[in-house]
Design an enzyme around this catalytic site. Structure first.
Site, PDB file in Angstrom:
ATOM      1  N   HIS A 125       0.831  -1.199   0.000  1.00 25.90           N
ATOM      2  CA  HIS A 125       0.000   0.000   0.000  1.00 25.90           C
ATOM      3  C   HIS A 125       0.866   1.250   0.000  1.00 25.90           C
ATOM      4  O   HIS A 125       1.852   1.334   0.740  1.00 25.90           O
ATOM      5  CB  HIS A 125      -0.905   0.009   1.241  1.00 25.90           C
ATOM      6  CG  HIS A 125      -1.708   1.263   1.405  1.00 25.90           C
ATOM      7  ND1 HIS A 125      -1.627   2.064   2.521  1.00 25.90           N
ATOM      8  CD2 HIS A 125      -2.616   1.853   0.580  1.00 25.90           C
ATOM      9  CE1 HIS A 125      -2.453   3.096   2.386  1.00 25.90           C
ATOM     10  NE2 HIS A 125      -3.055   2.982   1.215  1.00 25.90           N
ATOM     11  N   SER A 126       0.540   2.194  -0.862  1.00 29.01           N
ATOM     12  CA  SER A 126       1.181   3.504  -0.876  1.00 29.01           C
ATOM     13  C   SER A 126       2.701   3.401  -1.035  1.00 29.01           C
ATOM     14  O   SER A 126       3.193   2.845  -2.008  1.00 29.01           O
ATOM     15  CB  SER A 126       0.799   4.262   0.402  1.00 29.01           C
ATOM     16  OG  SER A 126       1.128   5.621   0.304  1.00 29.01           O
ATOM     17  N   SER A 127       3.460   3.877  -0.035  1.00 27.82           N
ATOM     18  CA  SER A 127       4.920   3.844  -0.144  1.00 27.82           C
ATOM     19  C   SER A 127       5.483   2.432  -0.113  1.00 27.82           C
ATOM     20  O   SER A 127       6.645   2.211  -0.480  1.00 27.82           O
ATOM     21  CB  SER A 127       5.555   4.663   0.982  1.00 27.82           C
ATOM     22  OG  SER A 127       5.251   4.092   2.243  1.00 27.82           O
ATOM     23  N   GLY A 172       4.916   0.338  -2.110  1.00 27.23           N
ATOM     24  CA  GLY A 172       5.266  -0.004  -3.488  1.00 27.23           C
ATOM     25  C   GLY A 172       6.773  -0.086  -3.658  1.00 27.23           C
ATOM     26  O   GLY A 172       7.286  -0.925  -4.411  1.00 27.23           O
ATOM     27  N   HIS A 214      -7.629   6.995   0.591  1.00 27.45           N
ATOM     28  CA  HIS A 214      -6.347   6.333   0.350  1.00 27.45           C
ATOM     29  C   HIS A 214      -6.221   5.008   1.098  1.00 27.45           C
ATOM     30  O   HIS A 214      -5.691   4.028   0.567  1.00 27.45           O
ATOM     31  CB  HIS A 214      -5.221   7.281   0.766  1.00 27.45           C
ATOM     32  CG  HIS A 214      -3.842   6.793   0.467  1.00 27.45           C
ATOM     33  ND1 HIS A 214      -3.464   6.257  -0.743  1.00 27.45           N
ATOM     34  CD2 HIS A 214      -2.724   6.765   1.255  1.00 27.45           C
ATOM     35  CE1 HIS A 214      -2.190   5.931  -0.709  1.00 27.45           C
ATOM     36  NE2 HIS A 214      -1.714   6.223   0.486  1.00 27.45           N
TER      37      HIS A 214
END
Length: 268
Positions: free
Chosen positions: A111-113, A115, A250
């Protein structure tokens, strides 16, 4: 026995065999559809394994194996925060979990960072990953860092923290991620500072991500992010990627765990 009776008996027997065959085939398909999967769920900046609880419970209730670790230096592992905690540390957190638990055919979700984390980890455990999922996340290439790809507002805050020599980046309010109002206080209470070395470290992964058979990008359309909009558009042009859009803030795992669990099972 009369010929007509013999034919009737043969037809009945053939029908019975056909019915058994259909049931067996159907059972095989059902078994294939419901075969247990292994999910490794990786949280983003300021979060911890706690944010996946709703999704993890849903997947586990269907018989799947689920791991949702907190990365070094945050949440229940915040006591391990030092200046040495960097992107390599977090990639090793995930790679070593998969290695020591002897996990195979993993559905790896970031999720999010995260990645960045799953991209880097794929260099170490790529063959054990059957499906990789980027959830409203960065999909970085060699040389990218979180601070270089972040949206303008967060990037400025991160650059100022680095310039001050801070150990970690302070959490952003849940409202900034458009988390549903009911859960905002809970998310704010759980978030912890995030190691700054992770933010500035550059990806060195050289392509293991692309060798993974199933690749997915999920965009949370209720969160404004030009970077993620551009990423979704780019992934839509790649025939080896599946894309999904969810009307959510988000933190999809908090806002819409049921829909997220459905998607993860579909791409597993």
């Amino acid at each position: 026995m009369a010929a007509s009776s013999l034919r009737t008996t043969r037809r009945a027997a053939l029908g019975a065999f056909a019915a058994v065959g259909a049931l067996t085939a159907g059972g095989a398909r059902l078994q294939a559809q419901t075969a247990p999967k292994t999910f490794v769920l990786v949280h983003g900046t300021w979060h911890g394994g706690w944010c996946w609880r709703r999704v993890a419970d849903l997947l586990a209730s269907k018989g799947h194996k689920v791991y949702a670790p907190s990365l070094t230096g945050v949440a229940d592992r915040s006591h391990l925060l030092t200046r040495d905690v960097n992107l390599t540390t977090h990639a090793n957190d995930i790679a070593n979990l998969i290695k020591w638990e002897d996990l195979t055919d993993v559905v790896l979700v970031g999720h999010s960072s995260a990645g960045f984390v799953i991209t880097q980890a794929a260099e170490l455990i790529g063959p054990q990953v059957a499906s990789i999922v980027y959830l409203d996340a960065f999909v970085p290439d060699v040389g990218d860092s979180l601070i270089s790809l972040a949206n303008p507002g967060p990037r400025k805050a991160l650059e100022e923290a680095v310039a001050r020599g801070d150990l970690a980046a302070k959490p952003v309010p849940a409202a900034a991620f458009n988390v549903n109002e009911k859960d905002r206080a809970w998310v704010d209470a759980k978030c912890t500072p995030h190691p700054l070395a992770v933010v500035v470290d550059k990806v060195t992964a050289t392509g293991s991500r692309e060798k993974i058979a199933r690749k997915t990008y999920i965009r949370a359309t209720g969160f404004k992010s030009p970077v993620f909009d551009e990423t979704l558009a780019r992934m839509k042009t790649k025939p080896t990627w599946k894309t999904f859009e969810v009307a959510s803030g988000h933190d999809v795992m908090v806002d819409h765990p049921d829909r997220l669990a459905e998607i993860l099972l579909e791409v597993a």
